[in-house]
Design an enzyme around this catalytic site. Structure first.
Site, PDB file in Angstrom:
ATOM      1  N   ASP A   1       0.854  -1.179   0.000  1.00 23.05           N
ATOM      2  CA  ASP A   1       0.000   0.000   0.000  1.00 23.05           C
ATOM      3  C   ASP A   1       0.897   1.238   0.000  1.00 23.05           C
ATOM      4  O   ASP A   1       2.110   1.157   0.240  1.00 23.05           O
ATOM      5  CB  ASP A   1      -0.883  -0.054   1.251  1.00 23.05           C
ATOM      6  CG  ASP A   1      -1.698   1.202   1.466  1.00 23.05           C
ATOM      7  OD1 ASP A   1      -2.396   1.618   0.524  1.00 23.05           O
ATOM      8  OD2 ASP A   1      -1.614   1.777   2.565  1.00 23.05           O
TER       9      ASP A   1
ATOM     10  N   ASP B   1      -0.325   5.167   1.087  1.00 27.72           N
ATOM     11  CA  ASP B   1      -0.588   6.121   2.175  1.00 27.72           C
ATOM     12  C   ASP B   1      -0.617   5.444   3.538  1.00 27.72           C
ATOM     13  O   ASP B   1      -1.378   4.504   3.764  1.00 27.72           O
ATOM     14  CB  ASP B   1      -1.912   6.846   1.927  1.00 27.72           C
ATOM     15  CG  ASP B   1      -1.874   7.671   0.653  1.00 27.72           C
ATOM     16  OD1 ASP B   1      -1.020   8.562   0.564  1.00 27.72           O
ATOM     17  OD2 ASP B   1      -2.689   7.404  -0.250  1.00 27.72           O
TER      18      ASP B   1
ATOM     19  N   ASP C   1      -1.868  -0.651   6.033  1.00 25.11           N
ATOM     20  CA  ASP C   1      -2.198  -0.016   7.308  1.00 25.11           C
ATOM     21  C   ASP C   1      -3.673   0.310   7.491  1.00 25.11           C
ATOM     22  O   ASP C   1      -4.093   0.635   8.601  1.00 25.11           O
ATOM     23  CB  ASP C   1      -1.417   1.291   7.441  1.00 25.11           C
ATOM     24  CG  ASP C   1      -1.994   2.383   6.548  1.00 25.11           C
ATOM     25  OD1 ASP C   1      -2.447   3.420   7.077  1.00 25.11           O
ATOM     26  OD2 ASP C   1      -2.032   2.199   5.319  1.00 25.11           O
TER      27      ASP C   1
ATOM     28  N   ASN D   1      -8.978  -0.597   4.168  1.00 25.75           N
ATOM     29  CA  ASN D   1      -9.061  -1.176   2.829  1.00 25.75           C
ATOM     30  C   ASN D   1      -7.956  -2.197   2.566  1.00 25.75           C
ATOM     31  O   ASN D   1      -7.873  -2.754   1.471  1.00 25.75           O
ATOM     32  CB  ASN D   1      -9.044  -0.082   1.756  1.00 25.75           C
ATOM     33  CG  ASN D   1      -7.799   0.786   1.808  1.00 25.75           C
ATOM     34  OD1 ASN D   1      -7.083   0.826   2.811  1.00 25.75           O
ATOM     35  ND2 ASN D   1      -7.533   1.499   0.723  1.00 25.75           N
TER      36      ASN D   1
END
EC number: 3.1.3.-
Length: 291
Positions: free
Chosen positions: A11, A13, A241, A244
């Protein structure tokens, strides 16, 4: 463990990109936070992984206009999964995409006609359709499109909320609302439409985005097998984190989450590391995959 791993998907962000970047960029005389900022430690760790034969890819909820430049910076060699799995890009082409049902888009069209002041965008392949209404969220998209992607296939177009959309031509992967511009009555109508539609919605303080039900980062990772990329839950490690990222944490045998992550995501991860601001993922890779 490290001998099993052939692929790493991360991921962005909150995982390898800080929510508080140290740098900015200037577009049309205005400064914006640089959410393309990745630490030298992360860039080095990803590069050395690939030198070792472990392929690296990005799996994100972001629109591709906020990802394409990072592909080059991180020198990723795998397909890039965007919009939480709704579109997969690879080698300057769309490898796979999932559309929202025409009936749902027609319902959205009917709602926005009654609330023309709302700001939203429709992501459709290489094109993002925006309203012309003011939006802090989408102003940043304009800046990322113009500054980082001036000579790419990515396009920005405008859509009229007062018109009937041609659903024979308009195929939508994701609907994204700037909630701060949507009256409460409108939000209620959208939520009611979502409740009777085959969609998956994420609702946050300032935004709401909607994709097809059953589409996720995990489903996108699993779909890569049909494109001759032999990814399995056993040979892949995922890093994330957020809420999603939960499904891909459940899918993969090996997963890493960071201090400060969504509690459920963190609890599901097999391995844990320091926060994004302390290069958690890079440090974990150094200690466990590059040792």
């Amino acid at each position: 463990m490290k001998n099993e791993i052939k692929y790493l998907y991360s991921d962005l962000d909150g995982t390898i990109v800080s929510w508080n970047p140290k740098t900015e960029f200037v577009y049309q005389n205005k400064s914006y936070k640089n959410f393309h900022e990745v630490s030298d430690a992360t860039i080095s760790a990803f590069y050395r992984l690939q030198q070792k034969g472990i392929k690296v890819g990005i799996v994100t909820g972001r629109d591709y206009c906020r990802v394409l430049w990072l592909e080059k910076q991180l020198r990723t060699g795998l397909p890039t999964i965007t919009l939480d799995g709704a579109i997969i890009f690879y080698q300057n082409e769309i490898l796979s995409q999932t559309y929202l049902d025409d009936r749902f888009i027609e319902g959205i069209n009917n709602i926005v006609k009654r609330f023309p002041e709302a700001a939203y965008k429709l992501n459709s392949g290489w094109i993002s359709y925006f309203t012309k209404n003011p939006s802090v969220i989408f102003e940043i998209d304009y800046a990322f499109l113009g500054y980082f992607n001036p000579n790419t296939k990515l396009q920005k177009k405008f859509i009229d909320s007062t018109e009937n959309w041609d659903l024979n031509k308009l195929k939508v992967n994701q609907v994204y609302f700037d909630i701060d511009t949507c009256p409460l009555a409108m939000q209620k109508e959208i939520i009611e439409l979502i409740s009777v539609s085959d969609v998956n919605a994420k609702i946050y303080e300032h935004s709401m985005y909607i994709i097809k039900n059953g589409v996720s980062k995990a489903s996108a990772l699993q779909s890569l097998n049909q494109f001759a990329i032999p990814i399995t839950k056993d040979n892949t490690i995922v890093c994330g984190d957020g809420d999603n990222d939960i499904e891909m944490m459940q899918w993969a045998k090996h997963s890493v989450s960071l201090i400060g992550s969504n509690p459920k995501c963190f609890a599901l991860a097999k391995y844990h590391t320091d926060s994004v601001d302390n290069d958690g993922i890079a440090n974990w890779i150094e200690k466990n995959l590059l040792c």
